[in-house]
Design a protein around this motif. Structure first.
Motif, PDB file in Angstrom:
ATOM      1  N   LEU A 167      -4.042   7.584  -2.169  1.00 11.36           N
ATOM      2  CA  LEU A 167      -3.658   6.279  -1.672  1.00 11.36           C
ATOM      3  C   LEU A 167      -3.814   5.268  -2.795  1.00 11.36           C
ATOM      4  O   LEU A 167      -4.801   5.285  -3.528  1.00 11.36           O
ATOM      5  CB  LEU A 167      -4.528   5.876  -0.478  1.00 11.36           C
ATOM      6  CG  LEU A 167      -4.200   4.512   0.140  1.00 11.36           C
ATOM      7  CD1 LEU A 167      -4.169   4.596   1.657  1.00 11.36           C
ATOM      8  CD2 LEU A 167      -5.225   3.474  -0.308  1.00 11.36           C
ATOM      9  N   SER A 205      -6.446  -2.613   2.699  1.00 13.06           N
ATOM     10  CA  SER A 205      -5.197  -3.219   2.249  1.00 13.06           C
ATOM     11  C   SER A 205      -5.334  -4.733   2.109  1.00 13.06           C
ATOM     12  O   SER A 205      -6.153  -5.380   2.761  1.00 13.06           O
ATOM     13  CB  SER A 205      -4.068  -2.897   3.229  1.00 13.06           C
ATOM     14  OG  SER A 205      -4.367  -3.423   4.504  1.00 13.06           O
ATOM     15  N   GLY A 243      -4.729  -5.462  -4.194  1.00 16.39           N
ATOM     16  CA  GLY A 243      -4.359  -4.086  -3.889  1.00 16.39           C
ATOM     17  C   GLY A 243      -5.066  -3.584  -2.649  1.00 16.39           C
ATOM     18  O   GLY A 243      -5.441  -4.369  -1.763  1.00 16.39           O
ATOM     19  N   SER A 244      -5.274  -2.272  -2.614  1.00 20.74           N
ATOM     20  CA  SER A 244      -5.887  -1.628  -1.448  1.00 20.74           C
ATOM     21  C   SER A 244      -7.076  -0.780  -1.868  1.00 20.74           C
ATOM     22  O   SER A 244      -7.066   0.448  -1.709  1.00 20.74           O
ATOM     23  CB  SER A 244      -4.846  -0.759  -0.724  1.00 20.74           C
ATOM     24  OG  SER A 244      -3.746  -1.526  -0.292  1.00 20.74           O
ATOM     25  N   THR A 279       4.542   1.288  -9.525  1.00 13.81           N
ATOM     26  CA  THR A 279       3.169   1.714  -9.281  1.00 13.81           C
ATOM     27  C   THR A 279       2.737   2.595 -10.448  1.00 13.81           C
ATOM     28  O   THR A 279       3.412   2.674 -11.465  1.00 13.81           O
ATOM     29  CB  THR A 279       3.060   2.449  -7.936  1.00 13.81           C
ATOM     30  OG1 THR A 279       1.684   2.770  -7.669  1.00 13.81           O
ATOM     31  CG2 THR A 279       3.888   3.728  -7.916  1.00 13.81           C
ATOM     32  N   GLY A 338      -1.573  -1.797  -8.221  1.00 16.26           N
ATOM     33  CA  GLY A 338      -1.482  -3.127  -7.635  1.00 16.26           C
ATOM     34  C   GLY A 338      -1.167  -4.191  -8.674  1.00 16.26           C
ATOM     35  O   GLY A 338      -0.486  -3.935  -9.660  1.00 16.26           O
ATOM     36  N   GLY A 359      -8.743   1.871   0.446  1.00 25.76           N
ATOM     37  CA  GLY A 359      -7.922   1.803   1.658  1.00 25.76           C
ATOM     38  C   GLY A 359      -7.952   0.470   2.358  1.00 25.76           C
ATOM     39  O   GLY A 359      -7.325   0.314   3.413  1.00 25.76           O
ATOM     40  N   GLN A 382       0.856  -1.188   0.000  1.00 24.69           N
ATOM     41  CA  GLN A 382       0.000   0.000   0.000  1.00 24.69           C
ATOM     42  C   GLN A 382       0.892   1.239   0.000  1.00 24.69           C
ATOM     43  O   GLN A 382       1.880   1.296   0.733  1.00 24.69           O
ATOM     44  CB  GLN A 382      -0.898   0.005   1.229  1.00 24.69           C
ATOM     45  CG  GLN A 382      -1.897   1.155   1.258  1.00 24.69           C
ATOM     46  CD  GLN A 382      -2.786   1.110   2.498  1.00 24.69           C
ATOM     47  OE1 GLN A 382      -2.426   1.611   3.557  1.00 24.69           O
ATOM     48  NE2 GLN A 382      -3.948   0.495   2.362  1.00 24.69           N
ATOM     49  N   GLY A 384      -7.765   2.980  -5.257  1.00 22.89           N
ATOM     50  CA  GLY A 384      -6.852   2.318  -4.330  1.00 22.89           C
ATOM     51  C   GLY A 384      -6.245   1.060  -4.923  1.00 22.89           C
ATOM     52  O   GLY A 384      -5.185   0.612  -4.499  1.00 22.89           O
ATOM     53  N   SER A 388      -1.693   1.440  -4.594  1.00 21.10           N
ATOM     54  CA  SER A 388      -0.989   0.186  -4.358  1.00 21.10           C
ATOM     55  C   SER A 388       0.296   0.166  -5.172  1.00 21.10           C
ATOM     56  O   SER A 388       0.533   1.036  -6.015  1.00 21.10           O
ATOM     57  CB  SER A 388      -1.877  -0.990  -4.753  1.00 21.10           C
ATOM     58  OG  SER A 388      -3.121  -0.936  -4.083  1.00 21.10           O
ATOM     59  N   GLN A 433       0.924   5.389   0.373  1.00 19.66           N
ATOM     60  CA  GLN A 433       0.197   6.583   0.801  1.00 19.66           C
ATOM     61  C   GLN A 433       0.988   7.825   0.408  1.00 19.66           C
ATOM     62  O   GLN A 433       2.107   8.045   0.879  1.00 19.66           O
ATOM     63  CB  GLN A 433      -0.017   6.568   2.319  1.00 19.66           C
ATOM     64  CG  GLN A 433      -0.715   7.807   2.870  1.00 19.66           C
ATOM     65  CD  GLN A 433      -2.177   7.870   2.459  1.00 19.66           C
ATOM     66  OE1 GLN A 433      -2.952   6.994   2.795  1.00 19.66           O
ATOM     67  NE2 GLN A 433      -2.551   8.924   1.736  1.00 19.66           N
TER      68      GLN A 433
END
Length: 356
Positions: free
Chosen positions: A77, A165, A159-160, A91, A210, A163, A70, A206, A79, A72
């Motif tokens: 936010l 995770s 992924g997240s 990413t 990922g 948020g 994850q 998010g 992944s 930030q």
């Protein structure tokens, strides 16, 4: 001893024997029995298949999820995927935005780790960050072969999203070879990206950056975009997401890790700055050349500021997006015909494309 005393016992034994025989697969030959046997066999096969598929999912998740992190940023936010054991993480460029430092949570870190931007390449919506400290047991993902990705393959997106995770969703490869233009709203880069993998696996905010993973535990793409339904405003269209193919990820990330930047994009360029123009009915009608880049393909071919490009090869050009999409599918060095208008007259010239 009277032999007749044993008849009930023998009859019971025979009945028991027949019952056991039925359970073990023999039958009395009736149609109902055959149907029952087939149903039981089908149910057992379905359970076995389902269990095998679940086992495959669990193995992939155990193998790959530790390589998904994850990220930030200050206002965003997303992944990332561990690229190597030296702490490089690939990413999306729109995840890192304009930031230089990030908080990264890995599978093996209880607290977020600090990472710094190595290089961002918005043209392909990819970026690489590097952990300041590499935690013990950091596991790099295996990137698959994009040429082997086929429609119908089962895939997992990791992924997240929102948020959450270490989340996993499931779907299939819905299409390959898509050219998709990313909007600029919501922090998008506006990039036009060729050869995207379309998937039905849920892609939510998010998930960007990922992993889209096949059942061999290989990352076949980086989830980047979810389609939007115009009827829903900016709402996502369920079941339509896109991932940057692993081959492009390896090409771009490999150059960034090795050279600190992208040195060979493989993306064709015309060498102009342009804008969409409209006709008298306010319909998009071409791309006006605002500026010709010095030494670029357009200048070498004699294009000038004020020309309006209307066709590239056999494809009609009505907007800057349509021009970008055609160029995204071409290669540097390709020779294409460009049709344009100058002072009310239509002209055509052959152009050898340069590199973006």
């Amino acid at each position: 001893m009277d032999a007749s005393r044993f008849r009930p016992v023998a009859a019971a034994a025979a009945a028991l024997s027949c019952g056991l025989a039925l359970l073990s697969g023999c039958s009395d030959g009736s149609p109902d029995t055959h149907r029952t046997e087939k149903r039981i066999t089908a149910q057992a096969a379905a359970r076995q298949t389902g269990n095998a598929l679940e086992d495959a999912y669990r193995k992939v998740i155990r193998d790959v999820l530790p390589s998904v992190v994850q990220i930030q940023a200050r206002d965003d936010l997303g992944s990332g995927v561990v690229y190597d054991t030296e702490g490089h993480i690939v990413t999306n460029a729109h995840v890192v935005g304009d930031e230089r430092t990030f908080a990264v949570t890995t599978a093996n870190s209880e607290e977020p780790l600090t990472a710094r931007l190595v290089y961002s390449y918005p043209e392909q919506d990819l970026a690489v960050v590097k952990l300041d400290r590499v935690p013990k047991g950091l596991r790099a993902a295996r990137l698959g072969n994009s040429a082997k990705v086929e429609v119908g393959q089962i895939v997992l997106a990791m992924g997240s999203p929102l948020g959450l995770s270490s989340s996993v969703t499931q779907g299939i490869v819905s299409a390959t070879g898509r050219t998709v233009s990313e909007g600029r709203s919501g922090g998008g880069t506006g990039a036009t990206i060729p050869n995207m993998v379309q998937t039905s696996a849920a892609i939510n905010p998010g998930n960007s950056g990922g992993a889209l993973v096949n059942l061999d535990g290989e990352v076949i793409g980086i989830p980047t975009l979810a389609a939007t339904d115009p009827r829903l405003g900016e709402g996502a269209a369920p079941g339509i997401g896109f991932a940057i193919p692993a081959s492009m990820v390896k090409t771009v990330a490999g150059q960034i890790v090795r050279d600190g930047r992208v040195t060979d994009s493989g993306r064709a360029a015309l060498g102009i700055t342009g804008r969409t123009v409209v006709d008298d009915d306010y319909r998009a009608a071409g791309v006006a050349v605002v500026e010709v880049l010095r030494g670029g393909a357009a200048e070498r071919a004699g294009l000038e500021s004020g020309d309006v490009i209307t066709r590239l090869g056999d494809t009609e050009i009505t907007t800057i997006t349509s021009l970008t999409e055609v160029l995204a599918e071409a290669k540097p060095g390709d020779r294409v015909s460009v049709t344009y208008e100058r002072d009310g007259a239509e002209k055509t010239v052959d152009v050898t494309l340069g590199e973006h």
